[in-house]
Design an enzyme around this catalytic site. Structure first.
Site, PDB file in Angstrom:
ATOM      1  N   CYS A   1       7.262  -4.841   6.442  1.00  0.00           N
ATOM      2  CA  CYS A   1       5.984  -4.158   6.613  1.00  0.00           C
ATOM      3  C   CYS A   1       6.005  -2.948   5.694  1.00  0.00           C
ATOM      4  CB  CYS A   1       5.784  -3.721   8.058  1.00  0.00           C
ATOM      5  SG  CYS A   1       4.259  -2.773   8.320  1.00  0.00           S
TER       6      CYS A   1
ATOM      7  N   GLU B   1       0.089  -7.564   4.157  1.00  0.00           N
ATOM      8  CA  GLU B   1       1.226  -8.335   3.682  1.00  0.00           C
ATOM      9  C   GLU B   1       0.777  -9.138   2.465  1.00  0.00           C
ATOM     10  OE1 GLU B   1       4.397  -8.222   3.156  1.00  0.00           O
ATOM     11  OE2 GLU B   1       4.609  -7.924   5.332  1.00  0.00           O
TER      12      GLU B   1
END
Length: 240
Positions: free
Chosen positions: A2, A103
């Protein structure tokens, strides 16, 4: 992993949802990046507080943070054993609140398409995290944090193999209760979400630049759109 996320909850919503003792004033953020200050929620001195910490963990035993690698994520697979994390799992657990995160999926041509990922019910995300307070030789103190990650669930595995560990609202009290809930019990909470809980959509490659931080980063696109280069203007705060 992340590496970017958003937080555009109203301060009053943040205070109520995470049951912190007082509100915290902050602007909406749409491109939060490593090394920047982030809001972290932790139980300290029997009170739940919202604290600004640098995103990038520096364990307390590090001599010079400038010579230590940037740790923005802590993998669940090595969390209980790695010296940088195991003390945090036992004594310094925290929540990093978010509205969603980004992402990147790598295509067959090698290009990476960013996606924005949120909960389907639009509830706030509670990233599981660990934190540390680094103390310098002159007495200075710097609070730093890392987001815990695990294998992605089936919803988003086609985008990326990793995702943040999300703590459900009913588990937040136990996750933050380092006095009453030991590290083994806390570790058992780190599980991937069931299928069907997440929404996602492609967004512009404007997200690749930390200089861009606006609501339009969340717009749905059919493919990456190039941006016109602009003169860089740093919005990061150097905590070192």
């Amino acid at each position: 992993m992340c590496g970017r996320f958003t937080l555009n909850l109203a301060p009053a919503v943040l205070q109520e949802w995470f049951d912190i003792i007082e509100g915290v004033d902050y602007p909406p953020r749409f491109n939060i990046a490593p090394t920047q200050p982030v809001i972290v929620i932790a139980d300290q001195e029997k009170l739940r507080r919202a604290i600004l910490m640098r995103w990038g963990l520096v364990p307390m035993w590090v001599k010079d943070p400038r010579e230590f690698p940037l740790i923005i994520n802590a993998r669940t697979e090595t969390l209980p054993e790695k010296p940088a994390f195991k003390g945090g799992l036992r004594h310094h657990r925290c929540i990093i609140p978010a509205s969603g995160y980004y992402e990147w999926r790598k295509g067959a041509d090698g290009k990476k398409q960013p996606y924005y990922i949120t909960l389907k019910d639009s509830e706030p995300m509670a990233f599981a995290g660990v934190y540390s307070t680094w103390m310098g030789p002159d007495g200075e103190e710097i609070d730093t944090t890392a987001i815990i990650t695990l294998s992605a669930n089936k919803d988003i595995r086609h985008i990326h193999e990793r995702m943040p560990a999300l703590i459900g609202k009913s588990q937040i009290d136990d996750w933050l209760n380092v006095r009453g809930v030991n590290e083994k019990e806390a570790y058992a909470m780190l599980r991937a979400l069931p299928e069907g809980k997440l929404d996602w959509h492609p967004v512009s490659t404007r997200i690749n630049s930390v200089q861009n931080d606006d609501l339009h980063l969340l717009d749905v696109v059919s493919e990456a759109r190039p941006e016109t280069p602009k003169k860089p203007v740093s919005k990061q705060m150097d905590l070192f």
